[in-house]
Motif scaffolding. Structure first.
Motif, PDB file in Angstrom:
ATOM      1  N   ALA A   1      15.648   0.768 -11.604  1.00 55.38           N
ATOM      2  CA  ALA A   1      15.467   0.667 -10.156  1.00 55.38           C
ATOM      3  C   ALA A   1      13.985   0.505  -9.874  1.00 55.38           C
ATOM      4  CB  ALA A   1      16.000   1.909  -9.458  1.00 55.38           C
ATOM      5  N   LEU A   2      13.650  -0.447  -9.017  1.00 54.93           N
ATOM      6  CA  LEU A   2      12.288  -0.585  -8.526  1.00 54.93           C
ATOM      7  C   LEU A   2      12.220   0.177  -7.213  1.00 54.93           C
ATOM      8  CD1 LEU A   2       9.485  -1.932  -8.899  1.00 54.93           C
ATOM      9  CD2 LEU A   2      10.328  -3.774  -7.429  1.00 54.93           C
ATOM     10  N   THR A   3      11.413   1.213  -7.190  1.00 50.18           N
ATOM     11  CA  THR A   3      11.389   2.142  -6.063  1.00 50.18           C
ATOM     12  C   THR A   3      10.015   2.180  -5.407  1.00 50.18           C
ATOM     13  OG1 THR A   3      13.042   3.550  -7.130  1.00 50.18           O
ATOM     14  CG2 THR A   3      11.720   4.556  -5.398  1.00 50.18           C
ATOM     15  N   VAL A   4       9.995   2.107  -4.079  1.00 45.64           N
ATOM     16  CA  VAL A   4       8.759   2.326  -3.331  1.00 45.64           C
ATOM     17  C   VAL A   4       8.955   3.565  -2.471  1.00 45.64           C
ATOM     18  CG1 VAL A   4       8.149  -0.106  -3.331  1.00 45.64           C
ATOM     19  CG2 VAL A   4       9.445   0.812  -1.420  1.00 45.64           C
ATOM     20  N   SER A   5       7.900   4.345  -2.325  1.00 46.58           N
ATOM     21  CA  SER A   5       8.033   5.578  -1.548  1.00 46.58           C
ATOM     22  C   SER A   5       6.714   5.936  -0.889  1.00 46.58           C
ATOM     23  CB  SER A   5       8.502   6.732  -2.446  1.00 46.58           C
ATOM     24  OG  SER A   5       7.632   6.890  -3.548  1.00 46.58           O
ATOM     25  N   GLY A   6       6.831   6.659   0.221  1.00 43.55           N
ATOM     26  CA  GLY A   6       5.656   7.091   0.957  1.00 43.55           C
ATOM     27  C   GLY A   6       6.046   7.916   2.166  1.00 43.55           C
TER      28      GLY A   6
ATOM     29  N   ASN B   1       0.812  -1.218   0.000  1.00 45.76           N
ATOM     30  CA  ASN B   1       0.000   0.000   0.000  1.00 45.76           C
ATOM     31  C   ASN B   1       0.849   1.274   0.000  1.00 45.76           C
ATOM     32  OD1 ASN B   1      -2.414   1.333  -0.235  1.00 45.76           O
ATOM     33  ND2 ASN B   1      -2.850   1.363   1.967  1.00 45.76           N
ATOM     34  N   GLU B   2       1.886   1.264  -0.832  1.00 46.77           N
ATOM     35  CA  GLU B   2       2.721   2.444  -1.059  1.00 46.77           C
ATOM     36  C   GLU B   2       2.926   2.615  -2.563  1.00 46.77           C
ATOM     37  OE1 GLU B   2       3.317   4.390   1.320  1.00 46.77           O
ATOM     38  OE2 GLU B   2       3.111   3.122   3.085  1.00 46.77           O
ATOM     39  N   ALA B   3       3.338   3.801  -2.979  1.00 46.95           N
ATOM     40  CA  ALA B   3       3.579   4.060  -4.394  1.00 46.95           C
ATOM     41  C   ALA B   3       4.802   3.286  -4.876  1.00 46.95           C
ATOM     42  CB  ALA B   3       3.792   5.551  -4.628  1.00 46.95           C
ATOM     43  N   VAL B   4       4.706   2.763  -6.092  1.00 49.68           N
ATOM     44  CA  VAL B   4       5.796   1.979  -6.679  1.00 49.68           C
ATOM     45  C   VAL B   4       6.181   2.614  -8.009  1.00 49.68           C
ATOM     46  CG1 VAL B   4       6.534  -0.300  -7.470  1.00 49.68           C
ATOM     47  CG2 VAL B   4       4.874  -0.115  -5.594  1.00 49.68           C
ATOM     48  N   HIS B   5       7.483   2.795  -8.208  1.00 48.40           N
ATOM     49  CA  HIS B   5       7.975   3.443  -9.429  1.00 48.40           C
ATOM     50  C   HIS B   5       9.025   2.574 -10.124  1.00 48.40           C
ATOM     51  CE1 HIS B   5       6.731   6.734  -6.718  1.00 48.40           C
ATOM     52  NE2 HIS B   5       6.318   7.324  -7.823  1.00 48.40           N
ATOM     53  N   LEU B   6       9.139   2.797 -11.420  1.00 52.46           N
ATOM     54  CA  LEU B   6      10.202   2.176 -12.218  1.00 52.46           C
ATOM     55  C   LEU B   6      11.055   3.306 -12.766  1.00 52.46           C
ATOM     56  CD1 LEU B   6      11.046  -0.682 -13.208  1.00 52.46           C
ATOM     57  CD2 LEU B   6       9.725  -0.228 -15.284  1.00 52.46           C
ATOM     58  N   VAL B   7      12.342   3.281 -12.451  1.00 53.03           N
ATOM     59  CA  VAL B   7      13.236   4.397 -12.773  1.00 53.03           C
ATOM     60  C   VAL B   7      14.394   3.896 -13.639  1.00 53.03           C
ATOM     61  CG1 VAL B   7      14.487   6.363 -11.814  1.00 53.03           C
ATOM     62  CG2 VAL B   7      12.712   5.255 -10.454  1.00 53.03           C
TER      63      VAL B   7
ATOM     64  N   ASP C   1       0.147   3.863  -8.097  1.00 49.41           N
ATOM     65  CA  ASP C   1      -0.169   4.607  -6.865  1.00 49.41           C
ATOM     66  C   ASP C   1      -0.589   3.676  -5.737  1.00 49.41           C
ATOM     67  OD1 ASP C   1       0.200   7.433  -7.133  1.00 49.41           O
ATOM     68  OD2 ASP C   1      -1.406   7.418  -8.619  1.00 49.41           O
ATOM     69  N   SER C   2      -0.458   4.175  -4.530  1.00 51.16           N
ATOM     70  CA  SER C   2      -1.017   3.486  -3.373  1.00 51.16           C
ATOM     71  C   SER C   2      -2.512   3.807  -3.290  1.00 51.16           C
ATOM     72  CB  SER C   2      -0.321   3.943  -2.092  1.00 51.16           C
ATOM     73  OG  SER C   2      -0.739   5.262  -1.761  1.00 51.16           O
ATOM     74  N   GLN C   3      -3.197   3.157  -2.380  1.00 49.05           N
ATOM     75  CA  GLN C   3      -4.620   3.418  -2.189  1.00 49.05           C
ATOM     76  C   GLN C   3      -4.869   4.367  -1.019  1.00 49.05           C
ATOM     77  OE1 GLN C   3      -7.014   2.345  -4.366  1.00 49.05           O
ATOM     78  NE2 GLN C   3      -5.147   1.780  -5.484  1.00 49.05           N
ATOM     79  N   ARG C   4      -3.805   4.964  -0.521  1.00 52.70           N
ATOM     80  CA  ARG C   4      -3.951   5.866   0.620  1.00 52.70           C
ATOM     81  C   ARG C   4      -4.598   7.178   0.192  1.00 52.70           C
ATOM     82  NH1 ARG C   4      -1.114   3.894   4.938  1.00 52.70           N
ATOM     83  NH2 ARG C   4       0.541   2.367   4.508  1.00 52.70           N
ATOM     84  N   ALA C   5      -5.295   7.805   1.140  1.00 54.56           N
ATOM     85  CA  ALA C   5      -5.957   9.083   0.845  1.00 54.56           C
ATOM     86  C   ALA C   5      -4.933  10.162   0.513  1.00 54.56           C
ATOM     87  CB  ALA C   5      -6.807   9.514   2.032  1.00 54.56           C
ATOM     88  N   LEU C   6      -3.803  10.148   1.244  1.00 52.66           N
ATOM     89  CA  LEU C   6      -2.736  11.115   0.997  1.00 52.66           C
ATOM     90  C   LEU C   6      -1.642  10.428   0.192  1.00 52.66           C
ATOM     91  CD1 LEU C   6      -1.586  13.936   1.510  1.00 52.66           C
ATOM     92  CD2 LEU C   6      -0.549  13.072   3.613  1.00 52.66           C
TER      93      LEU C   6
ATOM     94  N   THR D   1       9.288  12.096   3.626  1.00 51.89           N
ATOM     95  CA  THR D   1       9.033  10.894   2.837  1.00 51.89           C
ATOM     96  C   THR D   1      10.275  10.008   2.825  1.00 51.89           C
ATOM     97  OG1 THR D   1       9.765  11.916   0.763  1.00 51.89           O
ATOM     98  CG2 THR D   1       7.423  12.086   1.320  1.00 51.89           C
ATOM     99  N   THR D   2      10.037   8.728   2.618  1.00 46.31           N
ATOM    100  CA  THR D   2      11.120   7.749   2.534  1.00 46.31           C
ATOM    101  C   THR D   2      11.015   6.991   1.220  1.00 46.31           C
ATOM    102  OG1 THR D   2      11.303   7.435   4.929  1.00 46.31           O
ATOM    103  CG2 THR D   2      12.049   5.611   3.555  1.00 46.31           C
TER     104      THR D   2
END
Length: 253
Positions: A208-213, A96-102, A116-121, A191-192
């Motif tokens: 790079a497979l990146t997760v952030s939130g 449940n966090e955003a995932v990116h491909l860089v 995208d994550s499903q979080r409100a923010l 953010t991390t």
């Protein structure tokens, strides 16, 4: 709109499966450009490798090998996105966090896919965004798997202080040893980001497979779980691309 670029692209658009070569006169007539202008445009395109003269006739032209190189790059990135997207969706659902491909594009990092994550923010990022290679976990990871010479060349464009440069180089060495990268409030406050490498069939790091939130989501057992799941998905994408651990490139220090 840059008219010189438009004119050059109009010339390239004349070539297709049924029209593999054209004369200067053909190009002038079809584009509506005066012959001297068309000739100058062709000279520029030829110097850059986008157009080349035919072997038989000096005043006839065909597409250059540079376009083959670019086409291969686009095809490669499309394949990467197609393979990675469903696995990224699976990962985003699990953590449940955003995932990116860089990926690396020139001397910058470019985000070519996002779930995208499903979080409100949510974090605001978009496909196509570019970032310097020393900011963020994904860009830093990609830089860490380059040669030391390339690292210095890229970082020297942004970093002038010798101490700061040395610290960044040490961080990149540590990232490579760990096999993953982290960032704290580097692109967005509080953010991390965590990133793991994706390898191709030759053992090269190509993304790079990146997760952030929000940083509060990356603590304790949650952090352990996120890292474990992200690493597993990065490894799965790499296997789908034909990667085998014994094919891994040797890192130059």
């Amino acid at each position: 709109m840059n008219q010189s670029v438009v004119k050059a692209l109009k010339i390239l658009d004349l070539f297709n499966e049924t029209t593999s070569e054209l004369s200067l006169k053909d190009i002038s007539v079809k584009t509506g450009l005066p012959k001297p202008t068309a000739y100058r445009m062709l000279q520029s395109l030829e110097s850059m490798g986008y157009i080349m003269r035919t072997e038989q006739y000096e005043q006839r032209y065909q597409l250059g090998l540079k376009l083959l190189e670019l086409g291969h790059l686009v095809s490669h990135q499309l394949d990467l996105r197609q393979i990675a997207k469903p696995l990224m969706q699976k990962l985003a659902k699990e953590i449940n966090e955003a995932v990116h491909l860089v990926v690396v594009h020139g001397h910058q990092a470019t985000y070519i896919e996002k779930v995208d994550s499903q979080r409100a923010l949510r974090l605001y990022t978009k496909v196509g965004k570019s970032s310097p290679l020393y900011i963020g976990s994904g860009p830093k990871l990609l830089l860490a798997y380059m040669t030391k010479e390339d690292q210095i060349k890229i970082l020297s464009q942004y970093i002038q202080e010798e101490g700061t440069l040395e610290n960044l180089l040490n961080e990149l060495t540590n990232i490579h040893k760990l096999g993953y990268s982290t960032s704290e409030s580097e692109q967005d406050v509080d953010t991390t980001g965590i990133s793991y490498p994706i390898y191709n069939h030759r053992g090269e790091v190509i993304a790079a497979l990146t997760v952030s939130g929000l940083s509060t989501h990356f603590e304790g057992e949650d952090l352990v779980f996120i890292k474990s799941e992200t690493q597993c998905v990065a490894e799965e994408i790499s296997r789908c691309l034909g990667y085998s651990p014994q094919e891994k490139e040797v890192y130059e220090v």
